[in-house]
Enzyme design. Structure first.
Site, PDB file in Angstrom:
ATOM      1  N   GLY A 222      52.275  31.478  18.259  1.00 14.47           N
ATOM      2  CA  GLY A 222      52.973  32.765  18.265  1.00 14.47           C
ATOM      3  C   GLY A 222      52.783  33.487  19.574  1.00 14.47           C
ATOM      4  O   GLY A 222      51.873  33.175  20.334  1.00 14.47           O
ATOM      5  N   GLY A 225      49.807  38.960  20.980  1.00 16.70           N
ATOM      6  CA  GLY A 225      49.708  40.194  20.216  1.00 16.70           C
ATOM      7  C   GLY A 225      50.242  40.145  18.812  1.00 16.70           C
ATOM      8  O   GLY A 225      50.317  41.177  18.146  1.00 16.70           O
ATOM      9  N   GLY A 227      48.776  38.717  16.408  1.00 17.65           N
ATOM     10  CA  GLY A 227      47.653  38.760  15.480  1.00 17.65           C
ATOM     11  C   GLY A 227      46.998  37.413  15.225  1.00 17.65           C
ATOM     12  O   GLY A 227      46.373  37.218  14.186  1.00 17.65           O
ATOM     13  N   LYS A 228      47.102  36.499  16.165  1.00 12.07           N
ATOM     14  CA  LYS A 228      46.499  35.182  15.967  1.00 12.07           C
ATOM     15  C   LYS A 228      44.976  35.288  15.918  1.00 12.07           C
ATOM     16  O   LYS A 228      44.339  34.734  15.027  1.00 12.07           O
ATOM     17  CB  LYS A 228      46.927  34.230  17.097  1.00 12.07           C
ATOM     18  N   HIS A 443      74.233  56.992  36.223  1.00  5.89           N
ATOM     19  CA  HIS A 443      73.858  55.605  35.957  1.00  5.89           C
ATOM     20  C   HIS A 443      73.515  55.428  34.471  1.00  5.89           C
ATOM     21  O   HIS A 443      74.068  54.556  33.788  1.00  5.89           O
ATOM     22  CB  HIS A 443      72.670  55.215  36.844  1.00  5.89           C
ATOM     23  N   GLU A 444      72.644  56.280  33.979  1.00  2.00           N
ATOM     24  CA  GLU A 444      72.220  56.156  32.577  1.00  2.00           C
ATOM     25  C   GLU A 444      73.378  56.464  31.618  1.00  2.00           C
ATOM     26  O   GLU A 444      73.560  55.783  30.612  1.00  2.00           O
ATOM     27  CB  GLU A 444      71.030  57.067  32.278  1.00  2.00           C
ATOM     28  N   HIS A 447      75.444  53.382  31.233  1.00  2.00           N
ATOM     29  CA  HIS A 447      74.903  52.422  30.268  1.00  2.00           C
ATOM     30  C   HIS A 447      75.269  52.843  28.844  1.00  2.00           C
ATOM     31  O   HIS A 447      75.768  52.055  28.040  1.00  2.00           O
ATOM     32  CB  HIS A 447      73.371  52.389  30.330  1.00  2.00           C
ATOM     33  N   ASP A 519      68.916  45.728  36.249  1.00  2.00           N
ATOM     34  CA  ASP A 519      70.024  45.501  35.308  1.00  2.00           C
ATOM     35  C   ASP A 519      70.769  44.229  35.693  1.00  2.00           C
ATOM     36  O   ASP A 519      71.089  43.392  34.853  1.00  2.00           O
ATOM     37  CB  ASP A 519      71.041  46.658  35.370  1.00  2.00           C
TER      38      ASP A 519
HETATM   39  P1  ADP Z   1      46.982  37.481  19.585  1.00  2.00           P
HETATM   40  O1  ADP Z   1      45.688  36.786  19.395  1.00  2.00           O
HETATM   41  O2  ADP Z   1      48.095  36.890  18.779  1.00  2.00           O
HETATM   42  O3  ADP Z   1      47.389  37.698  21.002  1.00  2.00           O
HETATM   43  P2  ADP Z   1      45.535  39.660  18.452  1.00  2.00           P
HETATM   44  O4  ADP Z   1      45.088  39.047  17.197  1.00  2.00           O
HETATM   45  O5  ADP Z   1      44.555  39.749  19.539  1.00  2.00           O
HETATM   46  O6  ADP Z   1      46.841  38.943  18.981  1.00  2.00           O
HETATM   47  O7  ADP Z   1      46.134  41.091  18.120  1.00  2.00           O
HETATM   48  C1  ADP Z   1      45.823  42.218  18.892  1.00  2.00           C
HETATM   49  C2  ADP Z   1      45.705  43.433  18.008  1.00  2.00           C
HETATM   50  O8  ADP Z   1      46.956  43.776  17.434  1.00  2.00           O
HETATM   51  C3  ADP Z   1      44.787  43.220  16.843  1.00  2.00           C
HETATM   52  O9  ADP Z   1      43.475  43.526  17.185  1.00  2.00           O
HETATM   53  C4  ADP Z   1      45.323  44.168  15.798  1.00  2.00           C
HETATM   54  O10 ADP Z   1      44.761  45.432  15.927  1.00  2.00           O
HETATM   55  C5  ADP Z   1      46.791  44.263  16.127  1.00  2.00           C
HETATM   56  N1  ADP Z   1      47.568  43.425  15.206  1.00  2.00           N
HETATM   57  C6  ADP Z   1      48.317  42.356  15.536  1.00  2.00           C
HETATM   58  N2  ADP Z   1      48.910  41.828  14.454  1.00  2.00           N
HETATM   59  C7  ADP Z   1      48.501  42.556  13.390  1.00  2.00           C
HETATM   60  C8  ADP Z   1      48.749  42.500  11.986  1.00  2.00           C
HETATM   61  N3  ADP Z   1      49.547  41.567  11.461  1.00  2.00           N
HETATM   62  N4  ADP Z   1      48.164  43.409  11.206  1.00  2.00           N
HETATM   63  C9  ADP Z   1      47.359  44.348  11.742  1.00  2.00           C
HETATM   64  N5  ADP Z   1      47.079  44.459  13.037  1.00  2.00           N
HETATM   65  C10 ADP Z   1      47.644  43.586  13.866  1.00  2.00           C
HETATM   66 ZN    ZN Z   2      70.204  50.727  34.662  1.00  2.00          ZN
END
Ligand code: ADP
Ligand code: ZN
Length: 620
Positions: A222, A225, A227-228, A443-444, A447, A519
């Site tokens: 994935g 961020g 949540g892995k 410009h904006e 868009h 853009d």
């Molecule tokens: P990854 O490892 O995929 O890059 P992280 O597990 O480090 O992502 O996620 C970063 C932060 O985002 C977590 O510490 C959490 O606070 C928040 N987060 C991400 N996904 C979730 C989720 N499904 N539920 C709650 N918090 C989440």
């Molecule tokens: Zn623009």
């Protein structure tokens, strides 16, 4: 040679592993003690030679000392280097300094004074001059200091000289890992699949008795961020087992052999603590397809990867260690990694959808005083494309905003502002002339107006000429719903919308600004994809760019372009056709609705920011 280093280091670390898994820093303590002793020494020498004596000493010119000797008033004299300590008959003591070029006796002779003029003794001490001490000390210490500095730097880079072979895995003990599946919002499918792993870690015996083969490795796939890491921690938390976390890049060092030694060490620690869980973040840093690397660090990666594979193959039926790895580039992984018995379970974690985003926002709102008028669903709708980490960041930024303005609760406006901040950066004050502001406003407005008139576009949520991050203004069109597919019509509308800014500049000012460059870049990229990947041009449903994946490096080296020079120029002209048509369309729309364009631009100049509802009024 490097391998040997690894082995000897491993022996040391084996002993230590029972005590602590955290990075052990023998050298840093040593160096600190050394450093402070050194500083103290220098300080002491300086203090005792200069400060201490000078502070309470009465210093008089040498001429005075000479006349006092002449007047028979001097009892004793101590000469050390060029310093004279004079004790008078009446008991007073003072200091003086003679010329450095001559000895004390010469000085007396030069002044025609007999030694007998001094009643007591003349003590000649060996010169205790500061330079005589400091210079050799410094010349000895300076190289040492430099070495120390280099060691420090190396340590900073992750390569603690004294603990090569130790894994840098951080251990989260059962007590630390309070995170469970409850803390992970959404991603129910992944959680369901992972529950089996949790159960195995909880009761390995149950599975063993039935002879079930439990996966050794699970790959979480994935984007950043989503949540892995959180999910991996939650597995450990649910199963109540120790969790060893390490990033793939942490195996990589400048010395070959370190990575594999670390991998060995990590698995050893995990096995000693089993049932346990190893989490390798960014597995692609080590697990990239072999033979694909460019430049250095390539052998090292291979060795580390091999070591990990050896370790995983070495798990027998009694081993209850599970390795979870995360990556956002599963396509880049070496095929050896995904073979049965290794990372044979692949769990894809998608970007959160509307429902998930709502749940994630709610989780992160816990403990923060949220205004009762805030509708979480509305915010979830507005944050399409946000990862879990973005959402957490947004809620946190909103709380900071509220706190900064001394408010008791976090309002919708705070969340709105925070969402913008997360995607575009903070608001920024600029010194623009009125004419420049006018250009940005048009410009904006361009868009926004094109977006409103092209088919299948989302409604305009907000337009602003407040500079943020790197941009001077923005038009935000958050998707009304999660989209899982895109049509050609919509892509063309998107391109026209992106070019709407430039079209407005030309129309109103007969001028162009560099503000449109981003853009244009994005629009061109999209148009090129339409031709080469999506098969949406007259060139037909053909993929013209098989190597896109690996970026320019691989393409350059393997010259992986799988089409001819002739085709390349056809692609270019198709891309240009799309762009030209989109630009013409944008300009046509703006021309046709010029009065509305003016109205929007003026509203922007008056209020800086125009929101959805007000914008709709202008359109009508
Ligand atoms: P990854 O490892 O995929 O890059 P992280 O597990 O480090 O992502 O996620 C970063 C932060 O985002 C977590 O510490 C959490 O606070 C928040 N987060 C991400 N996904 C979730 C989720 N499904 N539920 C709650 N918090 C989440
Ligand atoms: Zn623009």
């Amino acid at each position: 040679m490097a391998r040997k280093t690894g082995k000897t280091q491993k022996k040391n670390s084996k002993k230590r592993s029972q005590i602590t898994m955290k990075t052990f820093k023998p050298r840093s303590i040593f160096s600190n003690v050394f450093f402070y002793v050194f500083v103290f020494l220098i300080g002491y020498v300086l203090f005792s030679t200069f400060v201490q004596s000078e502070m309470n000493a009465d210093v008089r010119p040498i001429s005075e000392a000479i006349s006092l000797i002449r007047e028979d008033k001097v009892q004793d004299i101590t000469v050390s280097g060029d310093r004279l300590e004079v004790l008078l008959r009446d008991g007073t003591v003072f200091r003086s300094e003679k010329e450095p070029s001559i000895s004390f006796d010469e000085m007396l002779a030069n002044n025609q004074i007999d030694r007998s003029k001094i009643a007591g003794e003349i003590k000649i001490e060996k010169g205790f001059d500061v330079a005589g001490i400091i210079v050799p000390l410094l010349s000895f210490a300076f190289p040492l200091l430099i070495l120390l500095f280099i060691f420090r730097q190396m340590k900073g880079a992750g390569g603690d000289i004294m603990s090569f072979g130790q894994s840098r895995a951080r251990l989260f003990n059962k007590e630390d890992t309070k995170i469970t599946f409850k803390d992970v919002a959404g991603i129910d499918d992944a959680k369901r699949e992972l529950y089996e792993i949790v159960d195995f870690l909880k009761n390995p015996g149950k599975y063993r008795k039935l002879g079930a083969r439990i996966p050794k490795g699970v790959l979480l796939v994935g984007s950043a961020g989503v949540g892995k890491t959180l999910l991996a921690k939650a597995i450990a938390g649910e199963a109540n087992v120790p969790f060893f976390s390490v990033a793939g890049s942490e195996f990589m060092e400048m010395l070959v052999g370190v990575g594999s030694a670390r991998a060995r060490d990590l698995f050893q620690k995990a096995k000693a603590a089993q049932p346990s869980l190893i989490f390798i973040d960014e597995l692609d840093a080590i697990g990239r397809q072999r033979g694909m690397g460019i430049g250095g660090g390539h052998d090292e990666r291979e060795q580390t990867l091999n070591q990990i594979l050896i370790e995983m193959d070495g798990f027998d039926t009694r081993t209850s260690v599970i390795v979870i790895a995360s990556t956002n580039r599963p396509d880049m992984l070496d095929s050896a990694l995904v073979r049965p018995g290794r990372f044979d379970r692949k769990i894809v974690i998608p970007m959160p959808d509307l429902k998930d985003r709502e749940a994630i926002i709610k989780i992160h709102m816990v403990g923060k005083p949220i205004d009762k008028d805030v509708v979480v669903e509305k915010i979830a709708k507005r944050t399409v494309g946000f990862s879990g980490a973005d959402l957490e960041n947004m809620v946190n930024e909103a709380a900071i905003l509220a706190a900064r303005e001394d408010r008791k609760t976090v309002t919708e406006a705070d969340l709105e502002e925070a969402a913008l901040k997360v995607t575009m950066g903070s608001e920024r004050k600029t010194l623009q002339t009125p004419e420049e502001k006018r250009m940005v406003a048009y410009h904006e407005a361009g868009h926004a107006l094109v977006a409103s008139k092209m088919p299948e576009m989302d409604p305009v949520h907000q337009i602003s000429i407040v500079a943020r991050g790197a941009s001077l203004g923005h038009t935000s069109l958050p998707p009304e719903r999660d989209r899982y597919n895109e049509t050609k019509t919509r892509l063309l509308s998107l391109i026209a919308t992106m070019l709407g800014g430039r079209a407005a500049e030309e129309l109103e000012f007969n001028e162009m600004t560099i503000g449109a460059s981003d853009d244009i870049k994005k629009a061109t990229g999209l148009a090129r994809k339409m031709v080469t990947e999506f098969g949406m041009s007259d060139l037909g449903p053909v993929n013209y760019d098989g190597q896109e994946e690996f970026g320019w490096i691989a393409r350059e080296i393997s010259s992986g372009r799988n089409h001819s020079e002739d085709m390349a120029s056809k692609i270019d002209s198709e891309v240009k056709k799309i762009m030209d048509a989109a630009y013409a369309k944008a300009k046509e729309i703006l021309q046709k609705h010029k009065t509305i364009l003016d109205k929007i631009a003026h509203a922007l100049l008056d209020h800086e920011t125009v929101r959805g509802a007000e914008y709709e009024k202008l359109l009508a």
